[in-house]
Design a protein around this motif. Structure first.
Motif, PDB file in Angstrom:
ATOM      1  N   PRO A  81       0.834  -1.209   0.000  1.00 34.95           N
ATOM      2  CA  PRO A  81       0.000   0.000   0.000  1.00 34.95           C
ATOM      3  C   PRO A  81       0.868   1.259   0.000  1.00 34.95           C
ATOM      4  O   PRO A  81       1.871   1.334   0.707  1.00 34.95           O
ATOM      5  CB  PRO A  81      -0.799  -0.128   1.306  1.00 34.95           C
ATOM      6  CG  PRO A  81      -0.828  -1.600   1.584  1.00 34.95           C
ATOM      7  CD  PRO A  81       0.490  -2.126   1.109  1.00 34.95           C
ATOM      8  N   GLY A  82       0.478   2.231  -0.823  1.00 32.24           N
ATOM      9  CA  GLY A  82       1.231   3.478  -0.904  1.00 32.24           C
ATOM     10  C   GLY A  82       2.447   3.413  -1.816  1.00 32.24           C
ATOM     11  O   GLY A  82       3.236   4.368  -1.868  1.00 32.24           O
ATOM     12  N   ALA A  83       2.607   2.333  -2.567  1.00 32.09           N
ATOM     13  CA  ALA A  83       3.747   2.207  -3.474  1.00 32.09           C
ATOM     14  C   ALA A  83       3.734   3.312  -4.525  1.00 32.09           C
ATOM     15  O   ALA A  83       2.678   3.724  -4.995  1.00 32.09           O
ATOM     16  CB  ALA A  83       3.725   0.834  -4.150  1.00 32.09           C
ATOM     17  N   ALA A  84       4.924   3.791  -4.870  1.00 32.29           N
ATOM     18  CA  ALA A  84       5.038   4.882  -5.836  1.00 32.29           C
ATOM     19  C   ALA A  84       6.242   4.667  -6.737  1.00 32.29           C
ATOM     20  O   ALA A  84       7.228   4.025  -6.346  1.00 32.29           O
ATOM     21  CB  ALA A  84       5.150   6.226  -5.113  1.00 32.29           C
ATOM     22  N   LEU A  85       6.161   5.218  -7.955  1.00 33.89           N
ATOM     23  CA  LEU A  85       7.215   5.080  -8.965  1.00 33.89           C
ATOM     24  C   LEU A  85       7.784   6.450  -9.299  1.00 33.89           C
ATOM     25  O   LEU A  85       7.054   7.436  -9.413  1.00 33.89           O
ATOM     26  CB  LEU A  85       6.635   4.440 -10.227  1.00 33.89           C
ATOM     27  CG  LEU A  85       7.563   4.331 -11.438  1.00 33.89           C
ATOM     28  CD1 LEU A  85       8.619   3.262 -11.207  1.00 33.89           C
ATOM     29  CD2 LEU A  85       6.754   4.005 -12.702  1.00 33.89           C
ATOM     30  N   LYS A  86       9.107   6.495  -9.466  1.00 29.58           N
ATOM     31  CA  LYS A  86       9.770   7.731  -9.876  1.00 29.58           C
ATOM     32  C   LYS A  86      10.781   7.394 -10.960  1.00 29.58           C
ATOM     33  O   LYS A  86      11.706   6.603 -10.735  1.00 29.58           O
ATOM     34  CB  LYS A  86      10.469   8.395  -8.692  1.00 29.58           C
ATOM     35  CG  LYS A  86      11.086   9.755  -9.017  1.00 29.58           C
ATOM     36  CD  LYS A  86      11.586  10.439  -7.759  1.00 29.58           C
ATOM     37  CE  LYS A  86      12.105  11.835  -8.057  1.00 29.58           C
ATOM     38  NZ  LYS A  86      12.494  12.565  -6.820  1.00 29.58           N
TER      39      LYS A  86
END
Length: 384
Positions: A178-183
């Motif tokens: 949960p809350g995973a993000a990509l940059k």
């Protein structure tokens, strides 16, 4: 001889039918302005997705997007994003969504909301999965991106040698928390563009589309170490990268396409002028920001004009309208604990303001909600 050839050709076609190439089908024709303040949206009708399948790609073609523009793809049932990564995406050219079984289960029944702020929808299309090719260009090593943003994966320039404008780079992932993000960063550790600066990512990964030549140039630039991209983020395991490419041609049959309501230029005193449908399933609403109410007094009234939807009696529906505070849980503008639902019969609704209602609209704005009608105009006038 010619007759024999024609008959033979007809027999061959009947026995071995010619393959019909699937096309990019238009399901919505704009324009539809999505203005500031997250107040505008349009609902794509559920009928468009009844024959869609997993892997199909929906494309929203946009125009006049501000630098900070965002688009949201939401479920009309609860206004939540249909998947985590589609809650608030940057609008930098066309925006695409790959349909999954989970998404299809929602939108086949209730349709899809397109919202956000500061851009214009020009057209929405569907491309069949059969017309999307996928070629893997990076197969690891896989790496877990830690929860503290401290991890990134370098990718060599040579990986992207076959990428061209119009392609999508699909980032395959696993073990998504949960809350995973990509940059996504370039050779200088700067973000490739604002749309991938910590964007949400779900179990189905993320597809970054190359819409402009400038994006392609960044992939072709590398430092002495040969690195042209760094995949960063948090709380997921990065697995692979593939090129997704569309082979479909546009379908020029627009007979089944949904048309966005005609847009009007607001006259002095008008807060809304158009055709906004409030369906019988309670999914319709219109949000007004606090700005137009700043000079409002108790001598002013809001006049709401509308047209009733056909077939209400046959459907057993009593049309209603309600006015809420544009904040939090949308409490009634009157301050009452329960919503004040007003039955409507086709005549204009006149909303007056007391001291408490004025404070609410001046600080947070107003939400109009209800069912069984098409909103056509909202005007703020002085009762004196």
């Amino acid at each position: 001889m010619n007759i024999i050839k024609l008959v033979s050709r007809a027999i061959i076609i009947s026995v071995f039918p010619v393959a019909v190439m699937a096309a990019e089908k238009t399901i919505l024709i704009g324009p539809k302005t999505i203005g500031a303040g997250w107040k505008d949206h349009i609902v794509l009708e559920a009928r468009h997705f009844l024959q869609a399948g997993p892997g199909d790609v929906m494309t929203v073609y946009t125009a006049e997007a501000k630098r900070t523009a965002q688009i949201a793809m939401q479920d009309p049932k609860d206004w939540q994003a249909v998947a985590p990564e589609y809650g608030a995406m940057s609008v930098q050219g066309p925006v695409r969504m790959t349909l999954t079984d989970e998404i299809l289960q929602k939108i086949r029944e209730r349709g899809l909301i397109l919202g956000g702020h500061d851009y214009k929808i020009m057209q929405v299309t569907l491309i069949p999965a059969a017309e999307m090719t996928e070629t893997f260009i990076y197969k690891g090593p896989a790496m877990t991106l830690k929860d503290d943003w401290s991890t990134s994966v370098p990718v060599q320039k040579k990986v992207f040698k076959d990428v061209r404008v119009g392609d999508g780079l699909r980032f395959h992932v696993s073990k998504v928390k949960p809350g995973a993000a990509l940059k996504l960063m370039d050779m200088t550790w700067n973000v490739m563009d604002p749309s991938v600066d910590g964007c949400q990512i779900g179990p189905d990964g993320y597809t970054y589309y190359i819409n402009e030549q400038s994006q392609l140039i960044k992939l072709q630039l590398a430092g002495p170490d040969g690195i042209s991209m760094r995949v960063g983020g948090k709380s997921f395991k990065f697995e692979k990268i593939s090129i997704v490419r569309c082979t479909a041609q546009p379908d020029e049959d627009y007979s089944q396409a949904q048309r966005a309501p005609k847009e009007y230029k607001l006259l002095p005193g008008e807060l809304f002028h158009g055709e906004k449908t409030f369906p019988n399933d309670w999914s319709g609403n219109l949000r007004l920001t606090a700005e137009p109410f700043q000079e409002c007094t108790e001598n002013d009234v809001l006049i709401v004009s509308y047209q009733l939807l056909p077939g209400l009696k046959e459907a057993g529906v009593t049309p209603k309208i309600s006015f809420r505070e544009n904040k939090g849980k949308w409490k009634d503008i009157s301050g009452s604990a329960e919503p004040n639902w007003m039955d409507i019969n086709g005549t204009d609704v006149v909303l007056t303001f007391d001291e408490q209602a004025l404070d609410k609209v001046k600080t947070s704005g107003l939400v109009v909600t209800g069912l069984g009608f098409v909103l056509t105009r909202i005007e703020l006038v002085s009762a004196q």
